[in-house]
Design an enzyme around this catalytic site. Structure first.
Site, short mmCIF file in Angstrom:
data_model
loop_
_atom_site.label_atom_id
_atom_site.label_comp_id
_atom_site.label_asym_id
_atom_site.label_seq_id
_atom_site.Cartn_x
_atom_site.Cartn_y
_atom_site.Cartn_z
CG HIS A 89 -7.32 2.28 -16.65
ND1 HIS A 89 -6.25 1.41 -16.74
CD2 HIS A 89 -7.11 3.00 -15.53
CE1 HIS A 89 -5.43 1.62 -15.74
NE2 HIS A 89 -5.93 2.57 -14.98
CG ASP A 168 3.39 4.78 -16.40
OD1 ASP A 168 3.21 5.70 -15.59
OD2 ASP A 168 2.84 3.67 -16.28
NE ARG A 175 3.07 8.85 -9.82
CZ ARG A 175 2.02 8.31 -10.42
NH1 ARG A 175 2.16 7.61 -11.53
NH2 ARG A 175 0.81 8.45 -9.94
CB SER A 190 0.58 7.14 -14.87
OG SER A 190 0.62 5.76 -14.69
CE LYS A 194 -0.08 2.85 -17.39
NZ LYS A 194 0.14 2.49 -15.98
N1 URA Z 1 -2.83 3.35 -12.40
C1 URA Z 1 -1.83 3.70 -13.23
O1 URA Z 1 -1.58 3.06 -14.24
N2 URA Z 1 -1.10 4.79 -12.92
C2 URA Z 1 -1.34 5.55 -11.81
O2 URA Z 1 -0.64 6.50 -11.62
C3 URA Z 1 -2.38 5.16 -10.94
C4 URA Z 1 -3.13 4.05 -11.25
#
Ligand code: URA
Length: 432
Positions: A89, A168, A175, A190, A194
């Protein structure tokens, strides 16, 4: 029918955090759940998110917040697969096409890569938008199809299903419009909610640092990486993070179709040195975290096996790997102002220019232009001649050039010939 009374109220939770207190496990579990089902209003969650941004959260609170986001949705399970899983990620950058060569490369080394990806956010590009530049390619798939493709081909790049961490999805959108994206506890929970819900066995985080990243300083990026690595490790996911430079954009392209083309160069054994370096560094970390030894990913780029996986992966999701990629209807070339050395190409300026050319969105629901973006013809440290093409701006809608050019104003420096250029290392740190 009477409904059960709520065990807490939103104002109690907001004021506790506003006044610098730590929220209890119970308060966190309640507020995340109540917000997801609509019992806490958007304006209340906005106030709480701002209080979290200003006053922070301790490690226990971040763990509780992440756990609450995970239980808001489903958990996937890859334990039926015959090979280990590893995911990567990135926290978001400019020209960051690394997932495209990386997923098939790691699959070609024997590890299954479930790459549940997102779309562009602000000036940063999204993997799904890039992949959609390929004719016919579909981002969405069922969990059954995902498992089947992972077993048969080894790599999947697709959209995260609606069922994964719905808290999220709702909170992220809030946000984005309330100036609360940058809070480390909220970014970490966040991303990690996931990834943990997705069920990957190993995870490598590419935490970007610099003008084109959400974290502008190495200290903040290191703090974010530490929190995420701890969250993953506590949840039983073997997690490591690389801090990588995002003051300069990656490769020579930012956009969608142009980034796919550059990724294909890497898969064919060539491509820009920095993109190859980062792809291999992340691939080696993923293989190590997945417990695979004795395979050099560089060999899999050289022998064509990563490219074979790419073609099968694209075709399995309806894409035509041989179809020509779209090209922009209009281009505008920016030339070097003088002879000398390019000493700076600012990632944020390039990202905003690509966004304004049509590669990004103004509103969540806007479509992107597959062929829009920026291609640069020199990287910091390269000599340039006055009048040579420095950047090419690409779009289907030429009225966008003016604002894109404004974004690039002050976004690069050409110093006199002979100026010593100090390169910034691409990989700045490793956190495990
Ligand atoms: N990527 C995400 O999935 N969440 C965040 O808060 C920032 C970047």
């Amino acid at each position: 029918m009477t409904t059960a009374p709520e065990p807490h109220d939103a104002v109690e939770v907001i004021t506790a955090k506003r006044d610098g207190g730590a929220l209890s496990t119970d308060q966190i579990g309640w507020v995340v759940d109540a917000y997801t089902r609509g019992a806490v209003a958007e304006e209340q969650m906005s106030a709480l998110a701002m209080a979290i941004l200003l006053n922070g959260m301790d490690r226990r609170e971040i763990g509780d917040w992440t756990a609450a986001m995970i239980v808001s949705g489903e958990r996937m399970d890859f334990s039926s697969l015959s090979r280990p899983t590893a995911d990567k990620h990135s926290t978001g950058g400019v020209g960051d096409k690394i997932t495209l060569p990386l997923a098939p490369l790691v699959a070609a080394c024997g590890v299954a890569v479930p790459q549940l990806s997102g779309r562009g956010l602000a000036h940063t590009g999204g993997t799904l938008d890039k992949m959609e530049a390929i004719a016919g390619w579909r981002a969405s798939m069922t969990n059954e199809a995902l498992l089947h493709q992972l077993e048969e081909i080894g790599a999947v790049v697709c959209a995260a299903g609606e069922g994964l961490a719905p808290a999220d999805r709702k909170l992220y959108a809030l946000r984005d419009v309330t100036g609360t994206v940058e809070a480390i506890p909220l970014i970490a929970s966040s991303i990690m909610s996931k990834k943990i819900a997705e069920g990957t066995g190993a995870l490598v985080l590419d935490v970007k640092v610099g003008s084109g990243a959400f974290m502008k300083s190495v200290e903040r990026a290191r703090e974010l990486a530490r929190v995420m690595v701890d969250l993953g490790t506590d949840a039983g996911v073997r997690t490591v993070a690389l801090l990588t430079d995002m003051s300069t954009p990656l490769g020579y392209t930012a956009g969608h179709a142009n980034e796919v083309a550059e990724s294909l160069e890497v898969l064919a054994g060539g491509g820009p040195a920095d993109v190859v370096e980062l792809t291999l560094a992340l691939a080696r970390e993923m293989l190590a975290a997945a417990g695979v030894e004795g395979v050099d990913p560089a060999d899999r780029l050289a022998d064509g096996s990563a490219m074979d996986v790419w073609r099968r992966m694209v075709a399995a999701q309806g894409g035509d790997p041989s179809a020509p990629l779209p090209t922009a209807r209009e281009t505008h070339v920016v030339t070097a102002p003088a002879d000398g050395v390019l000493t700076r190409l600012d990632a944020l300026s390039v990202g905003v220019a690509a966004w304004r050319l049509g590669a990004g969105r103004e509103r969540k629901e806007d479509p992107v232009q597959a062929a829009a973006g920026v291609t640069w013809h020199a990287r910091p440290g390269d000599p340039v001649r006055a009048g040579q093409p420095l950047l090419t701006l690409e779009t289907d809608t030429p009225e966008r050039f003016e604002r894109a050019l404004a974004a690039l104003d002050g976004g690069y420096d050409v110093a006199s010939a002979g100026t010593t250029y100090q390169p910034v290392p691409l990989v700045l740190d490793r956190i495990s």
